[in-house]
Write an enzyme that holds these catalytic residues in place. Structure first.
Site, PDB file in Angstrom:
ATOM      1  N   CYS A 264       0.630   3.391   3.163  1.00  0.00           N
ATOM      2  CA  CYS A 264       1.317   2.750   4.296  1.00  0.00           C
ATOM      3  C   CYS A 264       2.817   2.995   4.181  1.00  0.00           C
ATOM      4  CB  CYS A 264       1.044   1.247   4.322  1.00  0.00           C
ATOM      5  SG  CYS A 264      -0.575   0.774   4.956  1.00  0.00           S
TER       6      CYS A 264
ATOM      7  N   HIS B 270      -7.974   8.264   3.120  1.00  0.00           N
ATOM      8  CA  HIS B 270      -7.258   9.540   3.099  1.00  0.00           C
ATOM      9  C   HIS B 270      -8.236  10.680   2.936  1.00  0.00           C
ATOM     10  CE1 HIS B 270      -7.389   7.965  -1.039  1.00  0.00           C
ATOM     11  NE2 HIS B 270      -7.431   9.220  -1.455  1.00  0.00           N
TER      12      HIS B 270
ATOM     13  N   HIS C 119      -6.380   3.302   0.651  1.00  0.00           N
ATOM     14  CA  HIS C 119      -5.991   3.563   2.046  1.00  0.00           C
ATOM     15  C   HIS C 119      -6.714   4.852   2.406  1.00  0.00           C
ATOM     16  CE1 HIS C 119      -2.654   3.662   5.328  1.00  0.00           C
ATOM     17  NE2 HIS C 119      -3.415   4.728   5.554  1.00  0.00           N
TER      18      HIS C 119
ATOM     19  N   HIS D 271      -3.375   0.841   8.425  1.00  0.00           N
ATOM     20  CA  HIS D 271      -4.127   0.688   7.176  1.00  0.00           C
ATOM     21  C   HIS D 271      -5.622   0.552   7.443  1.00  0.00           C
ATOM     22  CE1 HIS D 271      -4.589  -0.135   2.917  1.00  0.00           C
ATOM     23  NE2 HIS D 271      -5.539  -0.980   3.286  1.00  0.00           N
TER      24      HIS D 271
ATOM     25  N   CYS E 122       0.856  -1.189   0.000  1.00  0.00           N
ATOM     26  CA  CYS E 122       0.000   0.000   0.000  1.00  0.00           C
ATOM     27  C   CYS E 122       0.890   1.237   0.000  1.00  0.00           C
ATOM     28  CB  CYS E 122      -0.916  -0.006   1.224  1.00  0.00           C
ATOM     29  SG  CYS E 122      -1.759   1.578   1.474  1.00  0.00           S
TER      30      CYS E 122
HETATM   31  P1  DGP Z   1      -8.058   9.517  -4.534  1.00  0.00           P
HETATM   32  O1  DGP Z   1      -8.389   9.672  -5.985  1.00  0.00           O
HETATM   33  O2  DGP Z   1      -9.067  10.207  -3.623  1.00  0.00           O
HETATM   34  O3  DGP Z   1      -7.806   8.084  -4.158  1.00  0.00           O
HETATM   35  O4  DGP Z   1      -6.714  10.339  -4.318  1.00  0.00           O
HETATM   36  C1  DGP Z   1      -5.448   9.776  -4.314  1.00  0.00           C
HETATM   37  C2  DGP Z   1      -4.465  10.909  -4.346  1.00  0.00           C
HETATM   38  O5  DGP Z   1      -3.207  10.412  -3.995  1.00  0.00           O
HETATM   39  C3  DGP Z   1      -4.302  11.591  -5.702  1.00  0.00           C
HETATM   40  O6  DGP Z   1      -4.697  12.965  -5.593  1.00  0.00           O
HETATM   41  C4  DGP Z   1      -2.814  11.489  -6.014  1.00  0.00           C
HETATM   42  C5  DGP Z   1      -2.216  11.106  -4.697  1.00  0.00           C
HETATM   43  N1  DGP Z   1      -1.090  10.209  -4.780  1.00  0.00           N
HETATM   44  C6  DGP Z   1      -1.051   9.002  -5.397  1.00  0.00           C
HETATM   45  N2  DGP Z   1       0.154   8.424  -5.236  1.00  0.00           N
HETATM   46  C7  DGP Z   1       0.889   9.294  -4.499  1.00  0.00           C
HETATM   47  C8  DGP Z   1       2.213   9.255  -3.995  1.00  0.00           C
HETATM   48  O7  DGP Z   1       2.979   8.305  -4.193  1.00  0.00           O
HETATM   49  N3  DGP Z   1       2.623  10.325  -3.274  1.00  0.00           N
HETATM   50  C9  DGP Z   1       1.812  11.402  -3.034  1.00  0.00           C
HETATM   51  N4  DGP Z   1       2.320  12.411  -2.314  1.00  0.00           N
HETATM   52  N5  DGP Z   1       0.555  11.457  -3.477  1.00  0.00           N
HETATM   53  C10 DGP Z   1       0.101  10.416  -4.198  1.00  0.00           C
END
Ligand code: DGP
Length: 113
Positions: free
Chosen positions: A6, A99, A97, A45, A3
């Site tokens: 995580c 958020h 996960h 998680h 994940c």
């Molecule tokens: P959602 O679509 O609500 O699941 O949003 C996931 C968000 O996570 C998206 O806006 C981009 C962000 N994201 C995905 N992978 C990473 C990562 O590796 N690092 C960071 N900082 N953000 C990430």
């Protein structure tokens, strides 16, 4: 568990961390959609809002207490901001996960859809 959030919370992969305590990590979104775009996550998680229950709901309170501190530190507490948690396929959740997106630093769209 494989994940990404995580791994970020455990500092196995880097992020721009803006807040952390025993329960919560918050870091800047990789693809920001506003001048301030931060993701606040529980360190343990939880897959999505669908998995919030009696045992883990105190972590949601911890996240919102963290959000209060983060918006103050980011200077958007008084100008306003939006907190969003996408859930499931129709909610366009892409990372499984729990958020909370914290968005601010500009006048946001009135549309939620
Ligand atoms: P959602 O679509 O609500 O699941 O949003 C996931 C968000 O996570 C998206 O806006 C981009 C962000 N994201 C995905 N992978 C990473 C990562 O590796 N690092 C960071 N900082 N953000 C990430």
């Amino acid at each position: 568990m494989d994940c990404i959030f995580c791994k970020i919370a455990n500092k196995e992969i880097p992020s721009q961390l803006v807040f952390e305590n025993e329960y919560v990590a918050a870091f800047r979104d990789l693809a920001p959609q506003a001048p301030v775009h931060i993701l606040a996550v529980p360190k343990v998680h939880i897959g999505s809002m669908n998995e919030i229950n009696e045992e883990n709901s105190h972590l949601v309170a911890e996240i919102f207490k963290a959000i209060n501190k983060i918006v103050e530190a980011e200077g958007i507490k008084d100008s306003g901001y939006r907190v969003i948690s996408n859930c499931g396929k129709d909610g366009c959740q892409s990372v499984q996960h729990l958020h909370f997106h914290i968005l601010g630093g500009k006048k946001l769209s009135e549309s939620l859809t």
